[in-house]
Design a protein around this motif. Structure first.
Motif, short mmCIF file in Angstrom:
data_model
loop_
_atom_site.label_atom_id
_atom_site.label_comp_id
_atom_site.label_asym_id
_atom_site.label_seq_id
_atom_site.Cartn_x
_atom_site.Cartn_y
_atom_site.Cartn_z
N LYS A 248 104.18 29.91 60.00
CA LYS A 248 105.28 31.16 60.02
C LYS A 248 106.59 31.06 59.55
CE LYS A 248 106.75 35.14 63.37
NZ LYS A 248 107.46 34.69 64.81
N ALA A 249 107.10 29.90 59.68
CA ALA A 249 108.42 29.73 58.96
C ALA A 249 108.32 29.18 57.42
CB ALA A 249 108.99 28.36 59.37
N ARG A 250 107.16 28.44 57.33
CA ARG A 250 107.34 27.67 55.98
C ARG A 250 106.17 28.89 55.05
NH1 ARG A 250 102.97 23.19 55.77
NH2 ARG A 250 103.85 23.18 53.19
N LEU A 251 105.74 29.99 55.09
CA LEU A 251 105.41 31.35 55.34
C LEU A 251 106.52 32.35 54.63
CD1 LEU A 251 102.14 32.30 57.09
CD2 LEU A 251 102.28 32.01 53.97
N GLU A 252 108.05 32.32 55.38
CA GLU A 252 108.42 33.16 55.21
C GLU A 252 109.50 32.25 54.04
OE1 GLU A 252 110.16 33.01 59.26
OE2 GLU A 252 108.67 34.78 60.38
N LYS A 253 109.42 31.13 54.35
CA LYS A 253 110.30 30.27 53.35
C LYS A 253 109.57 30.48 51.83
CE LYS A 253 112.53 26.80 56.37
NZ LYS A 253 112.61 25.80 56.92
N LYS A 257 101.49 29.49 50.87
CA LYS A 257 100.91 31.20 50.84
C LYS A 257 99.91 30.63 51.89
CE LYS A 257 101.16 30.78 45.21
NZ LYS A 257 99.82 29.10 45.06
N GLU A 258 99.93 32.40 52.32
CA GLU A 258 99.11 32.06 53.01
C GLU A 258 97.54 32.02 52.76
OE1 GLU A 258 98.67 34.22 56.42
OE2 GLU A 258 99.71 35.49 54.89
N GLU A 259 97.07 31.79 51.61
CA GLU A 259 95.42 30.80 51.33
C GLU A 259 95.58 29.42 51.89
OE1 GLU A 259 96.77 33.10 49.37
OE2 GLU A 259 97.29 32.15 47.35
N ASP A 260 96.87 28.94 51.49
CA ASP A 260 96.83 27.78 52.32
C ASP A 260 97.23 27.10 53.61
OD1 ASP A 260 96.73 27.05 49.35
OD2 ASP A 260 98.45 27.12 49.49
N VAL A 261 97.45 28.07 54.44
CA VAL A 261 97.82 27.49 56.09
C VAL A 261 96.54 26.47 56.28
CG1 VAL A 261 97.23 28.82 58.07
CG2 VAL A 261 98.47 29.64 56.36
N GLU A 262 96.94 25.86 57.25
CA GLU A 262 96.27 24.52 57.30
C GLU A 262 95.42 24.88 59.39
OE1 GLU A 262 97.76 20.68 59.45
OE2 GLU A 262 96.70 20.50 58.72
N ILE A 263 94.19 25.35 58.97
CA ILE A 263 92.97 25.60 59.92
C ILE A 263 92.40 24.63 59.81
CG2 ILE A 263 91.86 27.52 60.66
CD1 ILE A 263 92.73 29.45 59.52
N VAL A 264 92.67 23.75 61.47
CA VAL A 264 91.71 21.94 62.03
C VAL A 264 90.38 22.69 62.46
CG1 VAL A 264 91.22 19.98 62.78
CG2 VAL A 264 93.57 20.59 61.50
N SER A 265 89.03 23.05 61.59
CA SER A 265 88.09 23.59 62.05
C SER A 265 87.66 22.30 62.96
CB SER A 265 86.46 23.34 61.19
OG SER A 265 86.53 22.51 60.76
N PHE A 266 86.29 22.60 64.05
CA PHE A 266 85.96 21.66 64.73
C PHE A 266 84.82 20.68 63.43
CE2 PHE A 266 82.13 18.80 66.91
CZ PHE A 266 83.07 18.58 68.67
#
Ligand code: SAH
Ligand code: SF4
Ligand code: F3S
Length: 491
Positions: A248-253, A257-266
């Motif tokens: 959130k902080a990095r998106l605000e700054k 980019k929205e599409e680069d948000v790191e999501i870790v899957s199983f």
């Protein structure tokens, strides 16, 4: 396995003797002079055993050491399970035993933790007058305070369910371990609403633990000499983690980019843990058929140290029953998942299941569908139960528990008989094979034999030779009994 760990057979309605879901484990002695003594007994699933290790850690920081002898305990915790009625009855029986001990030791504090505490809340204090503490699965950080409340003459109660507690920063005291194999909780709670199941009510919303803390724990275990970790969750395939605050902080700054948000899957988590060391074996449980992805299978295939074994509970082989169980997959979907596993691994992947006989409105034909699905898959083993109605669940509200007990039991027996046949068939396929086995103890029958598990999670027994506990052995299988493979070391 430590001989202080008592495996008490509490089978009842549950027939498979390999079951992990109804065991008692008694803690070892770690109490020093001057410490108060804690005795913990745990029931239910591996997650509950893993939680007891968190509890011991929290209490250790507050000057409690563990004891394996209830009679010398100052504090007795019963970590409980609500999954079937029988599980709760067992806990009530144990409470009666502890209450007798307390009569000769009036200062002893008795606490009920876990799923039954969460389900019954303060009702438990009314029903079981000698219980001093009731603590749900998300309140273990609060236990020292609850003990303090009792020391002050009050009762201690916390059944608050959290949306974010994962105990990520608490280093568990390894109570249930042989120094070779350990459990790591990777998530808590469950967002599925299987209509028969009490877990979403007792464990709350699903939340995943920070992957970096998981990898760190695996690394620390490996550094201490452990050779195997089991990643635990009610539904590990829906593990999903993102560092929301940071993102959130990095998106605000605008650094991200929205599409680069790191999501870790199983699948990614598996990959990360597998990277700790090729010498550290990885297992995981439980997989949900609706969530297990091809990515998970390919990741397993890619890493030799991720064991080729999947616990994939089907519950029923009939699509209408699966629908009213709210499992959100049907027979065809399940078969498709099995076909995919066999496509990726051939026969080189163990598959086990859970089955419920006699769910509400199940007809004879529908029961036959469970048997025919078992014929199709030929599970290596299964945990088999007859349906036990649980208060507050969707099934209890919506359907009548209309299958007579004798019919449930007969159907369960048919399932068990067929499973025994399949386990024997699957074991016979391994005769002649050479397998890598992690030695985790002595054979129950002889000190001259070791036992260990192969990648498929089957027990292998063989003469000790020069091998040592905690090592990998290459074993040629030459025979099998119902649940065990027999062999000898070949190098
Ligand atoms: N999260 C796992 C299951 C956890 S409970 C999963 O979804 O597969 C373990 C097993 O207990 C279940 O798979 C089911 O077979 C059994 N079970 C759960 N509730 C039950 C009930 N009310 N009666 C009988 N068996 C039940
Ligand atoms: Fe219960 Fe279903 Fe969640 Fe498993 S996935 S814990 S059976 S609600
Ligand atoms: Fe029992 Fe709770 Fe596990 S109900 S099976 S201890 S999550």
């Amino acid at each position: 396995m430590s001989d202080l760990i008592k495996d008490i057979n509490l089978v009842g309605e549950q027939v498979d003797e390999k079951s992990v879901s109804c065991e008692v484990k008694v803690t070892e002695n770690t109490a020093n002079e001057g410490q108060r003594k804690l005795y913990i007994e745990s029931y239910g699933c591996q997650m509950n055993f893993s939680d007891s290790e968190i509890v011991a850690s929290v209490m250790q920081k507050n000057n409690f050491g563990t004891t394996s002898n209830v009679e010398e305990a100052d504090l007795v915790f019963l970590n409980t399970c609500s999954i079937r009625e029988k599980a709760e009855q067992t806990v009530r029986q144990r409470l009666r035993v502890f209450n007798r001990v307390k009569k000769s030791k009036p200062g002893m504090i008795i606490g009920v933790l876990g799923c039954m505490a969460e389900r019954l809340k303060t009702q438990l204090l009314e029903e079981e007058k000698m219980v001093d503490i009731v603590a749900g699965p998300d309140s273990y950080r609060d236990l020292p305070k609850l003990v303090g409340d009792v020391d002050e003459g009050d009762k201690g109660v916390n059944v608050f369910l959290s949306r974010d507690e994962t105990y990520a920063d608490i280093a568990p005291v390894r109570l249930n371990s042989n120094g070779i194999s350990a459990m790591i909780s990777i998530m808590r709670g469950c967002d599925n609403m299987c209509s028969f199941c009490v877990v979403p009510f007792t464990r709350g919303r699903e939340r995943s633990r920070d992957p970096h803390s998981i990898v760190k724990e695996a690394q620390e275990l490996f550094d201490q000499g452990y050779k195997e970790v089991t990643l635990l969750g009610q539904n590990v395939d829906s593990y999903k983690w993102s560092d929301e605050e940071n993102n959130k902080a990095r998106l605000e700054k605008k650094e991200l980019k929205e599409e680069d948000v790191e999501i870790v899957s199983f699948a990614q988590l598996l990959e990360m843990v597998a990277g700790v060391s090729p010498e550290l074996r990885i297992r995981f449980s439980t997989s949900h058929p609706k969530d297990i992805t091809d990515d998970v299978l390919y990741t397993m295939k890619k890493h030799e140290n991720i064991c080729n074994f999947i616990h994939l509970p089907v519950q029923s082989g009939n699509s209408r029953v699966l629908d009213i169980m709210n499992r959100t997959y049907d027979r065809e979907w399940y078969i498709n998942r099995i076909d995919k596993i066999r496509e990726v691994f051939g026969n080189d992947c163990g598959i086990s299941s859970d089955m419920i006989a006699g769910f509400c409105t199940e007809t004879e034909e529908e029961h036959q569908d469970t048997l025919s699905l078992m014929e199709y898959v030929k599970f290596d083993y299964s945990y088999m139960f007859f349906y036990s109605e649980r208060p507050g669940t969707l099934a209890e509200k919506k359907f009548e528990d209309d299958i007579p007990l004798d019919v449930k039991k007969r159907r369960l027996q048919e399932i068990v008989t067929l499973q025994r046949q399949h386990s024997a068939e699957r074991n016979a396929l391994n005769v002649g094979e050479v397998q890598k086995v992690l030695i985790d103890g002595y054979s129950k029958r002889s000190k001259e034999h070791f036992q260990g598990r192969n990648s498929h999670n089957k027990v292998v027994v063989f003469p000790k030779g020069n091998a040592k506990l905690g090592e990998y052995a290459t074993v040629k299988i030459h025979d099998c009994t119902g649940g065990t493979l027999l062999g000898e070391i070949i190098d």
